[in-house]
Design a protein around this motif. Structure first.
Motif, short mmCIF file in Angstrom:
data_model
loop_
_atom_site.label_atom_id
_atom_site.label_comp_id
_atom_site.label_asym_id
_atom_site.label_seq_id
_atom_site.Cartn_x
_atom_site.Cartn_y
_atom_site.Cartn_z
N ASN A 20 0.84 -1.20 0.00
CA ASN A 20 0.00 0.00 0.00
C ASN A 20 0.88 1.25 0.00
O ASN A 20 0.81 2.07 0.91
CB ASN A 20 -0.91 -0.02 1.23
CG ASN A 20 -1.98 1.06 1.19
OD1 ASN A 20 -2.29 1.62 0.14
ND2 ASN A 20 -2.55 1.36 2.34
N TYR A 24 -3.42 4.13 1.04
CA TYR A 24 -4.88 4.16 1.01
C TYR A 24 -5.43 3.76 2.39
O TYR A 24 -4.98 2.77 2.98
CB TYR A 24 -5.44 3.22 -0.06
CG TYR A 24 -6.93 3.35 -0.18
CD1 TYR A 24 -7.49 4.34 -0.99
CD2 TYR A 24 -7.78 2.55 0.56
CE1 TYR A 24 -8.86 4.50 -1.07
CE2 TYR A 24 -9.16 2.70 0.50
CZ TYR A 24 -9.68 3.68 -0.32
OH TYR A 24 -11.06 3.85 -0.39
N GLU A 49 -5.48 0.36 -3.96
CA GLU A 49 -6.31 1.55 -4.03
C GLU A 49 -7.26 1.52 -5.23
O GLU A 49 -8.36 2.08 -5.19
CB GLU A 49 -5.45 2.82 -4.05
CG GLU A 49 -4.48 2.93 -5.21
CD GLU A 49 -3.12 2.35 -4.90
OE1 GLU A 49 -2.12 2.89 -5.41
OE2 GLU A 49 -3.04 1.36 -4.14
N SER A 53 -11.38 1.50 -4.99
CA SER A 53 -12.26 2.45 -5.69
C SER A 53 -13.47 1.73 -6.26
O SER A 53 -14.59 2.27 -6.25
CB SER A 53 -11.48 3.19 -6.78
OG SER A 53 -11.26 2.37 -7.91
N THR A 276 -8.53 8.49 -8.45
CA THR A 276 -7.57 7.50 -7.97
C THR A 276 -6.51 7.30 -9.05
O THR A 276 -6.85 6.95 -10.18
CB THR A 276 -8.24 6.15 -7.66
OG1 THR A 276 -9.25 6.34 -6.66
CG2 THR A 276 -7.22 5.14 -7.16
N PRO A 278 -3.57 4.91 -9.17
CA PRO A 278 -2.93 3.83 -8.41
C PRO A 278 -1.45 3.68 -8.73
O PRO A 278 -1.00 4.04 -9.83
CB PRO A 278 -3.71 2.58 -8.84
CG PRO A 278 -4.26 2.93 -10.19
CD PRO A 278 -4.54 4.41 -10.15
N TRP A 397 -8.07 11.42 1.30
CA TRP A 397 -7.13 10.68 0.47
C TRP A 397 -7.39 10.98 -1.01
O TRP A 397 -6.44 11.23 -1.77
CB TRP A 397 -7.25 9.18 0.73
CG TRP A 397 -6.21 8.38 0.02
CD1 TRP A 397 -4.97 8.05 0.48
CD2 TRP A 397 -6.30 7.82 -1.31
NE1 TRP A 397 -4.27 7.32 -0.47
CE2 TRP A 397 -5.07 7.17 -1.58
CE3 TRP A 397 -7.28 7.81 -2.27
CZ2 TRP A 397 -4.81 6.52 -2.79
CZ3 TRP A 397 -7.05 7.17 -3.49
CH2 TRP A 397 -5.82 6.53 -3.73
#
Length: 485
Positions: A20, A24, A49, A53, A276, A278, A397
């Motif tokens: 991670n 996240y 992440e 989503s 997002t 990633p 975030w």
């Protein structure tokens, strides 16, 4: 709880076996969503992440037709969400989405089978009604030709119009290839709950729907949408809910925003999107012969999603209102602190100023995420501060992601890219000894063609950063490069 006095998400520490690097806030997803996300990451190796989503997005979908959330001193708002994922080819967008979108597809298929007989009945009723209308129209034509009194026929016509059967259609939940007109028709047929999704959304965003920012903005807000037809009275799409999850490759996103980013940003569409981006997992997703995939946590989430979707359909059949989630007194105070904290960072010179349109929606996004957590977890009573705090961390975030991608000086900031072109033009002009010239003349020296809007934005950015000297001659404002900067 005290208001935050600086802009920073609360750190979260996920299980050690889940990569991670983007930090996240997994644990904030709760005891139903987080285990499903973790299990899918362990099974596939896709960025956690990006998986999160999708899991969060379909959770909005399954509760959006059951609940609205009411922020302090505001009217109730939907708990819908728009998500935008930017991930390059082979990063696993389809893999990340598959089980979660699969919940919705399976539900849709089951409802289509259950409604098969009713669908045939509606088709038959519609055919019979059309035959009656044709016969009545012939009688009206004949009566009008012969000069007969039309009073009774007009009453009969009104009564027949009132008995028009509902349009026969399969229950639609997932919309993956839609035009603005088709979307308006689907949400205009009554209380509908829809989910727009695509793992290759470049064509959609480049197409007519992507340019219909007013329609998409209204759909996010669940605003009544008027629909005018020739020779027919105006109708409105009301009592509907729409969420969306769009994923596309990074270069495609950059290309779209290089051409039309001002439209999306200026219209408020990107302000409504939870972004997002990633981390890359290319070169790290290896198969292991000793690994076996398990799905218990994913199946548990699927059962809850399906149950909520069925509950939402039953609510519509009973014509009942959605439940309104209200804030507890403590949560209301905490929401005010969060809202004020964001507002304090929107002013000129503050960290969120360059993404003010998006950040200004963050408090509402947080409330919507809180409403989703409340619904998916089966909470009762007022929304409590612990749920709101988890939603704040998740919302922050995503706000960080947007700031990193579209904030001033970031790779996604088109003004910075254009500013480099304009600054080089100013330096070239200075090297020719031309001194101060009109702004409009600078544009002619740019090696890359810029629209007037993009040129003005780039010039203003350079002025704000001190790269441009200003000189007023009469009513004309002249510019020159600040070679000492």
């Amino acid at each position: 709880m005290q208001a935050h006095n600086y802009y920073a998400p609360t750190p979260c520490h996920p299980p050690a076996n889940v990569p991670n690097p983007a930090g996240y806030p997994l644990k904030e997803l709760g005891t139903l969503l987080a285990p499903a996300v973790i299990r899918h990451q362990v099974n596939t190796g896709v960025a956690v992440e990006m998986i999160a989503s999708y899991a969060r997005s379909i959770s909005h979908v399954c509760v959006q037709d059951l609940f609205d959330v009411q922020r302090p001193r505001c009217a109730p708002s939907p708990v819908c969400a728009y998500d935008l994922v930017s991930a390059d080819s082979s990063e696993g967008k389809d893999t990340a989405s598959r089980p979660f979108i699969g919940f919705l597809r399976k539900y849709e298929e089951e409802q289509t089978e259950l409604n098969a007989a009713a669908h045939l009945d509606r088709l038959a009723d519609t055919a019979a009604w059309k035959a009656q209308m044709r016969a009545l129209n012939k009688r009206l034509d004949q009566a009008a030709t012969e000069g007969d009194d039309l009073k009774d026929l007009k009453i009969e016509h009104k009564q027949l119009i009132a008995r028009r059967p509902d349009r026969a259609a399969d229950p639609k939940l997932i919309v993956d290839n839609v035009t603005p007109g088709a979307l308006e028709n689907m949400i205009g047929a009554g209380s509908k709950s829809l989910f727009i999704t695509s793992t290759e959304a470049g064509g959609l965003l480049n197409g007519r729907l992507g340019r219909s920012t007013d329609l998409l903005n209204n759909a996010w807000d669940a605003t009544p949408i008027p629909k005018d037809r020739v020779d027919k009275e105006r109708t409105f799409a009301i009592d509907y809910r729409v969420s969306g999850h769009l994923a596309l490759q990074g270069p495609v996103l950059q290309s779209i925003f290089a051409r039309t980013g001002h439209l999306a940003h200026g219209s408020g569409l990107t302000a409504r999107m939870l972004l997002t981006v990633p981390h890359s997992t290319l070169g790290n997703r290896f198969l292991r012969s000793d690994q076996s995939a398990t799905f218990d946590e994913i199946d548990a989430l699927g059962e809850r999603v399906t149950a909520l979707l069925k509950e939402g359909a039953a609510r519509r059949q009973r014509a009942e209102a959605r439940r309104i989630i209200v804030f507890s007194e403590q949560a209301a105070r905490y929401f005010d602190d969060t809202y004020n904290h964001i507002q304090a960072n929107l002013g000129r010179g503050q960290i969120l100023h360059d993404v003010a349109a998006h950040a200004g929606k963050s408090a509402e996004q947080i409330a919507r995420i809180a409403g989703m957590l409340y619904g998916i977890e089966g909470r009762e009573g007022p929304l409590q501060v612990d749920v709101l705090e988890r939603a704040r961390i998740i919302g922050y975030w995503h706000l960080d992601q947007f700031l990193a991608h579209f904030g001033s000086g970031q790779p996604g900031d088109q003004r910075v890219i254009d500013g480099q072109v304009v600054r080089q033009a100013l330096v070239t002009i200075a090297s020719r000894g031309l001194g101060y010239i009109a702004r409009g003349e600078v544009k002619k020296w740019c090696t890359k063609p810029l629209t007037t809007v993009r040129f003005d934005q780039a010039m203003q950015l350079l002025i704000d950063q001190g790269y441009v000297l200003l000189h007023k001659r009469g009513r004309t404002l002249l510019v020159a490069a600040n070679l000492w900067r």
